[in-house]
Motif scaffolding. Sequence first.
Motif, PDB file in Angstrom:
ATOM      1  N   GLY A 144       1.113  -1.231  -0.417  1.00 45.12           N
ATOM      2  CA  GLY A 144      -0.143   0.479  -0.369  1.00 45.12           C
ATOM      3  C   GLY A 144       1.107   1.905  -0.242  1.00 45.12           C
ATOM      4  N   GLN A 145       1.880   1.263   0.589  1.00 44.95           N
ATOM      5  CA  GLN A 145       2.376   2.197   0.938  1.00 44.95           C
ATOM      6  C   GLN A 145       4.181   2.114  -0.377  1.00 44.95           C
ATOM      7  OE1 GLN A 145       2.109   5.300   2.376  1.00 44.95           O
ATOM      8  NE2 GLN A 145       0.528   4.071   3.330  1.00 44.95           N
ATOM      9  N   ASN A 146       4.403   1.535  -1.662  1.00 45.04           N
ATOM     10  CA  ASN A 146       5.492   1.056  -2.236  1.00 45.04           C
ATOM     11  C   ASN A 146       6.435   1.777  -1.644  1.00 45.04           C
ATOM     12  OD1 ASN A 146       3.876   1.326  -4.672  1.00 45.04           O
ATOM     13  ND2 ASN A 146       3.663   3.536  -5.019  1.00 45.04           N
ATOM     14  N   TYR A 147       6.650  -0.018  -0.350  1.00 50.23           N
ATOM     15  CA  TYR A 147       7.415   0.385   0.428  1.00 50.23           C
ATOM     16  C   TYR A 147       9.043  -0.153  -0.657  1.00 50.23           C
ATOM     17  CZ  TYR A 147      10.379  -1.197   4.650  1.00 50.23           C
ATOM     18  OH  TYR A 147      11.367  -1.114   5.572  1.00 50.23           O
ATOM     19  N   PRO A 148      10.055   0.923  -0.658  1.00 47.46           N
ATOM     20  CA  PRO A 148      11.247   0.489  -0.898  1.00 47.46           C
ATOM     21  C   PRO A 148      12.142  -1.511  -0.916  1.00 47.46           C
ATOM     22  CG  PRO A 148      11.940   1.976   0.227  1.00 47.46           C
ATOM     23  CD  PRO A 148      10.179   2.254   0.758  1.00 47.46           C
ATOM     24  N   ASP A 149      11.693  -1.819  -0.140  1.00 47.46           N
ATOM     25  CA  ASP A 149      12.414  -2.881   0.717  1.00 47.46           C
ATOM     26  C   ASP A 149      11.561  -4.075   0.552  1.00 47.46           C
ATOM     27  OD1 ASP A 149      14.623  -1.703   1.192  1.00 47.46           O
ATOM     28  OD2 ASP A 149      14.745  -1.761   3.444  1.00 47.46           O
ATOM     29  N   LEU A 150      10.143  -4.093  -0.167  1.00 47.81           N
ATOM     30  CA  LEU A 150       9.261  -4.776  -0.841  1.00 47.81           C
ATOM     31  C   LEU A 150       9.907  -6.809  -0.933  1.00 47.81           C
ATOM     32  CD1 LEU A 150       5.854  -5.791  -0.490  1.00 47.81           C
ATOM     33  CD2 LEU A 150       6.423  -4.662  -2.536  1.00 47.81           C
ATOM     34  N   PRO A 151      10.491  -6.165  -1.633  1.00 50.78           N
ATOM     35  CA  PRO A 151      11.327  -7.247  -1.927  1.00 50.78           C
ATOM     36  C   PRO A 151      11.896  -7.993  -0.678  1.00 50.78           C
ATOM     37  CG  PRO A 151      12.296  -6.090  -3.753  1.00 50.78           C
ATOM     38  CD  PRO A 151      10.658  -5.581  -2.787  1.00 50.78           C
ATOM     39  N   LYS A 152      12.522  -7.942  -0.119  1.00 50.03           N
ATOM     40  CA  LYS A 152      13.056  -8.118   1.628  1.00 50.03           C
ATOM     41  C   LYS A 152      11.830  -9.068   2.365  1.00 50.03           C
ATOM     42  CE  LYS A 152      16.107  -6.563   5.345  1.00 50.03           C
ATOM     43  NZ  LYS A 152      16.292  -5.523   5.514  1.00 50.03           N
ATOM     44  N   VAL A 153      10.874  -8.093   2.129  1.00 51.45           N
ATOM     45  CA  VAL A 153       9.585  -8.336   3.165  1.00 51.45           C
ATOM     46  C   VAL A 153       9.212  -9.715   2.843  1.00 51.45           C
ATOM     47  CG1 VAL A 153       7.679  -7.949   4.203  1.00 51.45           C
ATOM     48  CG2 VAL A 153       8.822  -5.694   4.516  1.00 51.45           C
ATOM     49  N   LEU A 154       9.224 -10.181   1.336  1.00 55.17           N
ATOM     50  CA  LEU A 154       9.132 -11.101   1.012  1.00 55.17           C
ATOM     51  C   LEU A 154       9.293 -12.183   0.632  1.00 55.17           C
ATOM     52  CD1 LEU A 154       6.779  -9.442  -3.034  1.00 55.17           C
ATOM     53  CD2 LEU A 154       5.801 -10.191  -1.486  1.00 55.17           C
ATOM     54  N   ALA A 155      11.066 -12.115   0.157  1.00 50.45           N
ATOM     55  CA  ALA A 155      12.084 -13.590   0.836  1.00 50.45           C
ATOM     56  C   ALA A 155      11.865 -13.241   2.051  1.00 50.45           C
ATOM     57  CB  ALA A 155      13.577 -13.013   0.326  1.00 50.45           C
ATOM     58  N   GLN A 156      11.868 -13.315   2.824  1.00 49.52           N
ATOM     59  CA  GLN A 156      11.470 -13.172   5.330  1.00 49.52           C
ATOM     60  C   GLN A 156      10.463 -14.097   5.192  1.00 49.52           C
ATOM     61  OE1 GLN A 156      12.240  -9.575   6.883  1.00 49.52           O
ATOM     62  NE2 GLN A 156      13.611  -9.791   7.415  1.00 49.52           N
ATOM     63  N   TYR A 157       9.541 -13.185   3.987  1.00 52.90           N
ATOM     64  CA  TYR A 157       7.992 -14.216   4.351  1.00 52.90           C
ATOM     65  C   TYR A 157       7.994 -15.611   3.376  1.00 52.90           C
ATOM     66  CZ  TYR A 157       2.986 -15.317   4.376  1.00 52.90           C
ATOM     67  OH  TYR A 157       1.654 -15.355   4.667  1.00 52.90           O
ATOM     68  N   ALA A 158       8.674 -15.432   2.293  1.00 48.75           N
ATOM     69  CA  ALA A 158       8.753 -16.572   1.778  1.00 48.75           C
ATOM     70  C   ALA A 158       9.827 -17.950   2.600  1.00 48.75           C
ATOM     71  CB  ALA A 158       9.462 -16.133   0.010  1.00 48.75           C
ATOM     72  N   SER A 159      10.651 -17.037   2.949  1.00 46.19           N
ATOM     73  CA  SER A 159      12.099 -17.915   3.710  1.00 46.19           C
ATOM     74  C   SER A 159      11.488 -18.822   4.942  1.00 46.19           C
ATOM     75  CB  SER A 159      13.018 -17.683   4.038  1.00 46.19           C
ATOM     76  OG  SER A 159      13.063 -16.635   5.383  1.00 46.19           O
ATOM     77  N   HIS A 160      10.013 -18.064   5.791  1.00 45.99           N
ATOM     78  CA  HIS A 160       9.377 -18.306   6.888  1.00 45.99           C
ATOM     79  C   HIS A 160       8.396 -19.666   6.278  1.00 45.99           C
ATOM     80  CE1 HIS A 160       7.010 -17.741  10.756  1.00 45.99           C
ATOM     81  NE2 HIS A 160       5.869 -17.847   9.846  1.00 45.99           N
ATOM     82  N   LEU A 161       7.865 -18.953   5.394  1.00 42.54           N
ATOM     83  CA  LEU A 161       6.843 -20.504   5.034  1.00 42.54           C
ATOM     84  C   LEU A 161       7.854 -21.266   4.772  1.00 42.54           C
ATOM     85  CD1 LEU A 161       4.738 -17.427   2.500  1.00 42.54           C
ATOM     86  CD2 LEU A 161       3.696 -18.778   4.732  1.00 42.54           C
ATOM     87  N   LEU A 162       8.665 -21.463   3.526  1.00 46.17           N
ATOM     88  CA  LEU A 162       9.587 -22.472   3.187  1.00 46.17           C
ATOM     89  C   LEU A 162       9.580 -23.192   4.625  1.00 46.17           C
ATOM     90  CD1 LEU A 162      11.242 -21.577   0.118  1.00 46.17           C
ATOM     91  CD2 LEU A 162       9.264 -22.888   0.063  1.00 46.17           C
ATOM     92  N   ALA A 163      10.399 -22.824   5.908  1.00 45.15           N
ATOM     93  CA  ALA A 163      10.480 -22.863   6.676  1.00 45.15           C
ATOM     94  C   ALA A 163       9.732 -23.887   7.636  1.00 45.15           C
ATOM     95  CB  ALA A 163      10.934 -22.297   7.415  1.00 45.15           C
ATOM     96  N   ALA A 164       8.714 -23.178   7.289  1.00 44.83           N
ATOM     97  CA  ALA A 164       7.562 -24.950   7.953  1.00 44.83           C
ATOM     98  C   ALA A 164       6.442 -25.506   7.236  1.00 44.83           C
ATOM     99  CB  ALA A 164       6.158 -23.094   8.693  1.00 44.83           C
ATOM    100  N   GLY A 165       7.253 -25.885   5.784  1.00 45.67           N
ATOM    101  CA  GLY A 165       7.153 -26.555   5.105  1.00 45.67           C
ATOM    102  C   GLY A 165       5.871 -26.150   4.812  1.00 45.67           C
ATOM    103  N   LYS A 166       5.464 -24.784   4.196  1.00 45.15           N
ATOM    104  CA  LYS A 166       3.920 -24.321   3.303  1.00 45.15           C
ATOM    105  C   LYS A 166       4.854 -23.888   2.278  1.00 45.15           C
ATOM    106  CE  LYS A 166       2.182 -23.400   7.589  1.00 45.15           C
ATOM    107  NZ  LYS A 166       1.143 -22.217   8.571  1.00 45.15           N
ATOM    108  N   GLN A 167       4.570 -24.731   1.335  1.00 42.25           N
ATOM    109  CA  GLN A 167       5.374 -25.279  -0.406  1.00 42.25           C
ATOM    110  C   GLN A 167       4.615 -24.195  -1.072  1.00 42.25           C
ATOM    111  OE1 GLN A 167       6.540 -27.497   1.171  1.00 42.25           O
ATOM    112  NE2 GLN A 167       8.686 -28.037   1.377  1.00 42.25           N
ATOM    113  N   LEU A 168       3.523 -24.806  -0.818  1.00 37.68           N
ATOM    114  CA  LEU A 168       2.246 -24.079  -1.543  1.00 37.68           C
ATOM    115  C   LEU A 168       1.794 -22.628  -1.468  1.00 37.68           C
ATOM    116  CD1 LEU A 168       0.490 -27.037  -2.503  1.00 37.68           C
ATOM    117  CD2 LEU A 168       1.999 -26.386  -4.185  1.00 37.68           C
ATOM    118  N   HIS A 169       1.826 -22.872  -0.106  1.00 39.63           N
ATOM    119  CA  HIS A 169       1.419 -20.460   0.138  1.00 39.63           C
ATOM    120  C   HIS A 169       2.505 -20.435   0.059  1.00 39.63           C
ATOM    121  CE1 HIS A 169      -1.207 -21.928   3.171  1.00 39.63           C
ATOM    122  NE2 HIS A 169      -1.220 -23.195   3.139  1.00 39.63           N
TER     123      HIS A 169
END
Length: 182
Positions: free
Chosen positions: A95-120
């Motif tokens: 919503g704010q065109n945050y410049p570090d959005l890819p970094k947040v996405l990468a952190q979230y994706a690694s969190h999901l992958l670590a939790a075994g939620k590959q399809l998420h």
Amino acid sequence: MTGVQTCALPISQAKNVEKLIECYALLEDYPALEKLIAQLPDGSPLLKTIGKKFMAVGMSTEAVSAYVKGGDMQAAIESCVAQHQWEAALTLAEGQNYPDLPKVLAQYASHLLAAGKQLHAVELYRKANQYTDAAKLLSKLGEEEGHSRIQPLRAKKLFVMAALEVERMRKRMMGNSGAPDA
């Protein structure tokens, strides 16, 4: 009544908001602290102080509302990330065109992958228009299913989905507006 409790009333009557914030935090009167957010004007530096008080006790939703009203979107997003509230962090960042959005996405994706939620994680990549990452992950999942030889149809479906992601990326790069979005 302790000394801190008895001083809250005179401080509120004296309109010393800074001391009142400290007093409510010491009393752990978080509903009263939350009411102060609504009373303070937008952009007030005291809102950041309130946000820090809420984050210190793990109340990220309240901290985010204080940071947002104070105009500190970076602190709001960082507080969501710190408390693993990834959906809220992504919503704020997008919503704010945050410049570090890819970094947040990468952190979230690694969190999901670590939790075994590959399809998420695949779904996250698709929503973020990161087709290559989605395709790579789908291919990896398809390979794993194929090697297990338990559900070959599922492996095939995963490979087809990966190919569709590659096609979606190709169409987007070619500037074709007819690319499927869902």
